[in-house]
Design a protein around this motif. Structure first.
Motif, mmCIF file in Angstrom:
data_model
loop_
_atom_site.group_PDB
_atom_site.id
_atom_site.type_symbol
_atom_site.label_atom_id
_atom_site.label_comp_id
_atom_site.label_asym_id
_atom_site.label_seq_id
_atom_site.Cartn_x
_atom_site.Cartn_y
_atom_site.Cartn_z
ATOM 1 N N SER A 24 51.209 26.442 13.782
ATOM 2 C CA SER A 24 52.442 26.076 13.063
ATOM 3 C C SER A 24 53.585 27.047 13.305
ATOM 4 O O SER A 24 54.748 26.706 13.117
ATOM 5 N N ARG A 25 53.270 28.258 13.737
ATOM 6 C CA ARG A 25 54.317 29.252 13.998
ATOM 7 C C ARG A 25 54.719 29.308 15.482
ATOM 8 O O ARG A 25 55.502 30.152 15.877
ATOM 9 N N SER A 26 54.151 28.420 16.285
ATOM 10 C CA SER A 26 54.419 28.433 17.720
ATOM 11 C C SER A 26 55.363 27.296 18.088
ATOM 12 O O SER A 26 55.346 26.224 17.482
ATOM 13 N N ASP A 27 56.200 27.539 19.136
ATOM 14 C CA ASP A 27 57.079 26.475 19.635
ATOM 15 C C ASP A 27 56.563 25.890 20.946
ATOM 16 O O ASP A 27 57.266 25.149 21.621
ATOM 17 N N HIS A 28 55.321 26.203 21.312
ATOM 18 C CA HIS A 28 54.738 25.655 22.533
ATOM 19 C C HIS A 28 54.522 24.142 22.358
ATOM 20 O O HIS A 28 54.138 23.684 21.274
ATOM 21 N N PRO A 29 54.772 23.350 23.406
ATOM 22 C CA PRO A 29 54.613 21.889 23.283
ATOM 23 C C PRO A 29 53.228 21.454 22.805
ATOM 24 O O PRO A 29 53.116 20.526 21.999
ATOM 25 N N LEU A 30 52.162 22.109 23.285
ATOM 26 C CA LEU A 30 50.818 21.748 22.833
ATOM 27 C C LEU A 30 50.641 22.086 21.355
ATOM 28 O O LEU A 30 49.998 21.333 20.610
ATOM 29 N N ALA A 31 51.201 23.219 20.932
ATOM 30 C CA ALA A 31 51.125 23.596 19.522
ATOM 31 C C ALA A 31 51.851 22.571 18.648
ATOM 32 O O ALA A 31 51.346 22.150 17.597
ATOM 33 N N GLN A 32 53.034 22.155 19.082
ATOM 34 C CA GLN A 32 53.788 21.172 18.319
ATOM 35 C C GLN A 32 53.066 19.840 18.252
ATOM 36 O O GLN A 32 53.121 19.137 17.246
ATOM 37 N N ALA A 33 52.348 19.484 19.338
ATOM 38 C CA ALA A 33 51.585 18.238 19.338
ATOM 39 C C ALA A 33 50.457 18.287 18.311
ATOM 40 O O ALA A 33 50.194 17.297 17.605
ATOM 41 N N ILE A 34 49.788 19.426 18.204
ATOM 42 C CA ILE A 34 48.692 19.570 17.241
ATOM 43 C C ILE A 34 49.222 19.513 15.812
ATOM 44 O O ILE A 34 48.658 18.831 14.941
ATOM 45 N N VAL A 35 50.328 20.200 15.563
ATOM 46 C CA VAL A 35 50.927 20.182 14.224
ATOM 47 C C VAL A 35 51.376 18.763 13.865
ATOM 48 O O VAL A 35 51.166 18.285 12.734
ATOM 49 N N SER A 36 51.975 18.063 14.820
ATOM 50 C CA SER A 36 52.423 16.689 14.578
ATOM 51 C C SER A 36 51.250 15.768 14.255
ATOM 52 O O SER A 36 51.351 14.891 13.390
ATOM 53 N N GLU A 37 50.126 15.960 14.950
ATOM 54 C CA GLU A 37 48.942 15.142 14.686
ATOM 55 C C GLU A 37 48.398 15.402 13.285
ATOM 56 O O GLU A 37 47.988 14.464 12.580
ATOM 57 N N ALA A 38 48.398 16.669 12.867
ATOM 58 C CA ALA A 38 47.941 16.996 11.513
ATOM 59 C C ALA A 38 48.852 16.358 10.468
ATOM 60 O O ALA A 38 48.375 15.808 9.461
ATOM 61 N N GLU A 39 50.149 16.408 10.699
ATOM 62 C CA GLU A 39 51.091 15.802 9.757
ATOM 63 C C GLU A 39 50.934 14.279 9.732
ATOM 64 O O GLU A 39 51.026 13.652 8.677
ATOM 65 N N ARG A 40 50.705 13.684 10.908
ATOM 66 C CA ARG A 40 50.546 12.231 10.982
ATOM 67 C C ARG A 40 49.320 11.775 10.196
ATOM 68 O O ARG A 40 49.341 10.731 9.540
#
Length: 293
Positions: A24-40
């Motif tokens: 959640s503290r990273s701006d890496h595209p893979l990190a953002q994808a994981i955070v987005s999946e958790a939110e979804r």
């Protein structure tokens, strides 16, 4: 995120929760994808504590009084947590062109998250536009696996692939390209790209999506997270340089003309002042033409 593979007593929700907390503290595209999946999925998570990035490999952090890490296949090997079964699973996923991250603790592996790298819709067009502008060689430098990188290169028309790179490997790759081609521009957006951007002839940061380190390191920061801005920048730079050359030529020609007229006895002070002011106005208005587009 295309697949979540928990290990041991963990389940998908718990694995995704741990991964999202770390990323959640990273701006890496893979990190953002994981955070987005958790939110979804509506998975609740709080950012991990004492998060530390391991450039090109992963991240570590603390949750519920326990240390967790998330990282690449290479980082799993360095942690000495890989088993033959895990190696086979990760290799099979990589062969399919997938990106994988592993989540674990100091004592065991919690599971694997499999991701598919979506290519930007404008990527192939941007590559072709750069090629049309005379860019000689286009290379992808990535920390991702070879299969994923080659799949991206095939779809976008990129000439050369260098995969599984750490930040220092990217620096070596750029140094090699500079030796081969002389002038090299590198486009990057993350902390792993920053050292190589310094070594390139020109560093270009995708500013809107990039890390602060990449933006501060780059020679040029594009505020729009849009790959089409790269060929736009090349075209604009060439027009600007051509305008500068034209303006210098005009100014020097006026000076030379009045040197000749003065030596021939046909120049006057007021005419020289008028010509100098006129030349200044001409080069100013010619430069303002760049604003038209």
């Amino acid at each position: 995120v295309t697949r979540i593979v928990p290990r041991g007593e963990h389940d998908e929700i718990e694995l995704l929760q741990r991964a999202a907390a770390l990323e959640s503290r990273s701006d890496h595209p893979l990190a953002q994808a994981i955070v987005s999946e958790a939110e979804r999925r509506g998975v609740p998570f709080s950012p991990a504590l004492d998060v530390q990035a391991i450039p090109g490999k992963g991240m570590t952090g603390w949750m519920d009084g326990k240390s967790y890490w998330i990282g690449s296949h290479r980082y799993l090997e360095e942690c000495d947590r890989e088993t033959p079964v895990l190696h086979e699973m990760l290799s099979a996923m990589s062969d399919e062109g997938r990106s994988t991250v592993v989540v674990g603790t100091d004592s065991h592996v919690c599971g694997i998250i499999c991701l598919e790298d979506a290519i930007r819709p404008d990527a192939a067009r941007a590559v072709q536009e750069m090629r049309d502008q005379g860019v000689e060689h286009i290379v992808i430098l990535t920390g991702d696996n070879e299969h994923t990188a080659r799949a991206v290169a095939r779809e976008t028309g990129i000439d050369e692939v260098r995969a599984d790179l750490l930040p220092e490997d990217k620096v070596e790759a750029v140094e090699d390209l500079v030796r081969r081609y002389g002038q090299v521009a590198m486009v990057g957006d993350g902390i792993n790209d920053a050292p190589a951007m310094v070594r390139a002839t020109l560093g270009i940061a995708m500013g809107a999506a990039g890390s602060d380190v990449a933006v501060e390191t780059a020679d040029v920061a594009l505020m729009a997270d849009d790959l089409s801005r790269v060929p736009w920048l090349i075209a604009k730079a060439r027009r600007t340089l051509a305008t500068i050359h034209w303006n210098i030529g005009l100014a020097l020609s006026v000076k030379l003309l009045f040197v000749v007229l003065t030596m021939a006895g046909h120049a006057s002070l007021w005419a020289a002042i008028a010509a100098d002011t006129g030349a200044s106005l001409l080069v100013t208005f010619n430069g303002l033409r760049l604003l038209k587009q």
